[in-house]
Design a protein around this motif. Structure first.
Motif, PDB file in Angstrom:
ATOM      1  N   TYR A 176       0.825  -1.155   0.049  1.00 52.30           N
ATOM      2  CA  TYR A 176      -0.056  -0.115   0.121  1.00 52.30           C
ATOM      3  C   TYR A 176       0.859   1.358  -0.135  1.00 52.30           C
ATOM      4  O   TYR A 176       1.995   1.442   0.572  1.00 52.30           O
ATOM      5  N   PHE A 177       0.397   2.358  -0.548  1.00 52.42           N
ATOM      6  CA  PHE A 177       0.883   3.406  -0.779  1.00 52.42           C
ATOM      7  C   PHE A 177       0.231   4.651   0.221  1.00 52.42           C
ATOM      8  O   PHE A 177      -1.112   4.525   0.600  1.00 52.42           O
ATOM      9  N   SER A 181      -7.533  -2.588  -7.230  1.00 51.66           N
ATOM     10  CA  SER A 181      -6.434  -2.948  -6.389  1.00 51.66           C
ATOM     11  C   SER A 181      -6.575  -3.786  -5.196  1.00 51.66           C
ATOM     12  O   SER A 181      -5.825  -4.181  -4.328  1.00 51.66           O
ATOM     13  N   ARG A 182      -7.879  -4.589  -5.362  1.00 55.77           N
ATOM     14  CA  ARG A 182      -8.524  -5.430  -4.240  1.00 55.77           C
ATOM     15  C   ARG A 182      -8.415  -6.759  -5.090  1.00 55.77           C
ATOM     16  O   ARG A 182      -8.558  -6.866  -6.189  1.00 55.77           O
ATOM     17  N   GLY A 224      -8.843   6.767   4.771  1.00 54.72           N
ATOM     18  CA  GLY A 224      -7.705   6.077   5.202  1.00 54.72           C
ATOM     19  C   GLY A 224      -6.476   6.363   4.314  1.00 54.72           C
ATOM     20  O   GLY A 224      -6.744   6.701   2.817  1.00 54.72           O
ATOM     21  N   PRO A 225      -5.231   6.689   4.687  1.00 55.14           N
ATOM     22  CA  PRO A 225      -4.212   7.018   3.874  1.00 55.14           C
ATOM     23  C   PRO A 225      -3.979   6.037   2.478  1.00 55.14           C
ATOM     24  O   PRO A 225      -3.787   6.424   1.604  1.00 55.14           O
ATOM     25  N   SER A 226      -4.039   4.902   2.751  1.00 59.96           N
ATOM     26  CA  SER A 226      -3.859   3.926   1.747  1.00 59.96           C
ATOM     27  C   SER A 226      -5.052   4.024   0.844  1.00 59.96           C
ATOM     28  O   SER A 226      -4.940   3.802  -0.559  1.00 59.96           O
ATOM     29  N   GLY A 232      -5.504   6.693  -7.724  1.00 62.59           N
ATOM     30  CA  GLY A 232      -4.225   6.352  -8.427  1.00 62.59           C
ATOM     31  C   GLY A 232      -2.860   6.765  -8.152  1.00 62.59           C
ATOM     32  O   GLY A 232      -2.052   7.197  -9.158  1.00 62.59           O
ATOM     33  N   ILE A 233      -2.567   6.835  -6.838  1.00 62.61           N
ATOM     34  CA  ILE A 233      -1.396   7.588  -6.325  1.00 62.61           C
ATOM     35  C   ILE A 233      -0.275   6.367  -5.935  1.00 62.61           C
ATOM     36  O   ILE A 233      -0.900   5.665  -5.124  1.00 62.61           O
ATOM     37  N   ASP A 234       0.881   6.454  -6.729  1.00 65.38           N
ATOM     38  CA  ASP A 234       1.634   5.497  -6.332  1.00 65.38           C
ATOM     39  C   ASP A 234       3.091   5.915  -6.379  1.00 65.38           C
ATOM     40  O   ASP A 234       3.150   7.273  -6.288  1.00 65.38           O
TER      41      ASP A 234
END
Length: 273
Positions: A134-135, A169-170, A185-187, A194-196
């Motif tokens: 997770y990011f 992503s799941r 939540g942050p992740s 779509g932030i990586d």
């Protein structure tokens, strides 16, 4: 000489006499042969226009705690490659104060390849990975190695796209996520937007794919809860410092601290709901 080559030659001659590209010449290159000012499709002649409704460098250039509070109510905007825009109101943040902060990635003033963005100019994104999966996204502030974690957003625009990104992503069959579950939540907010790692060290004041816009009806001090950060329980006294901030009564916040809210109400900071 073909028209485009002639115009390019004129542009080259003009540039040799000036340190700045002549804007009129660039616009001529963008014009259609019939005089229409509609831009050509070629990427080589596209002029990127800066988003006029965005927070500038001066906004980010403030102390970490101040910035963490100032983020509440502002809008994070993400432009996807297909042109769709995702908007989310920031409702929860955490401040990480740099060298002295035992819970910070930059504790002791240590600078590494991973945390380099924390030492860059205010408004720089620091994206790191947890559990190898997770990011989380942070924004640098004033102060050596100081940054603000974005913990939760209230989705405003592009919710269908957020659901698509979260679902992708799941693993395995997934239930349709409710609005409040998209970015709480942050992740989760990184998945939804779509932030990586590719966003690490990007400048929020200059990037075309992600920026912040000013929010409306910004909260007052009486609307903000200051409490302990999440997941730093083994950091001694720093685990107890009130460096997490969220909008009281907002259902998109990840974790509500009812005890702190009652204490604040008892001290007259706001009325108990």
């Amino acid at each position: 000489m073909p028209r485009k080559r002639k115009l390019l030659a004129q542009l080259s001659a003009l540039q040799s006499n000036s340190s700045f590209p002549p804007f009129d010449a660039l616009e001529n290159l963008n014009a259609m042969p019939d005089g229409n000012s509609s831009p050509k499709s070629s990427k080589y002649f596209a002029i990127e226009k800066k988003n006029s409704s965005q927070l500038e460098a001066d906004f980010f250039n403030q102390p970490c705690i101040s910035l963490a509070k100032s983020f509440l109510g502002q809008i994070l905007v993400r432009k996807l490659p297909d042109g769709r825009e995702l908007w989310g109101r920031i409702v929860e943040t955490e401040a990480y104060l740099g060298g002295e902060d035992e819970a910070s990635h930059s504790k002791g003033g240590k600078q590494t390849q991973r945390n380099a963005a924390m030492f860059m100019k205010p408004g720089t994104l620091y994206v790191y990975q947890i559990y190898g999966i997770y990011f989380c996204v942070n924004v640098s502030s004033q102060g050596e190695g100081a940054a603000v974690l974005l913990r939760s957003l209230e989705p405003l625009q592009g919710l269908d796209a957020m659901r698509e990104l979260r679902s992708a992503s799941r693993k395995g069959p997934t239930k349709l996520l409710k609005d409040w579950q998209l970015c709480n939540g942050p992740s989760k907010l990184c998945q939804a937007f779509g932030i990586d790692k590719a966003f690490d060290q990007r400048d929020l004041t200059q990037d075309a794919a992600i920026w912040m816009a000013p929010g409306h009806d910004l909260p007052g001090e009486q609307d903000v809860v200051a409490t302990t950060r999440i997941g730093v329980g083994n950091r001694g006294e720093w685990a107890q410092k009130p460096l997490r901030f969220y909008l009281r009564g907002n259902k998109f916040v990840s974790v509500v601290d009812k005890k702190t809210e009652r204490e604040m109400a008892a001290m007259g900071h706001f009325s108990c709901s």
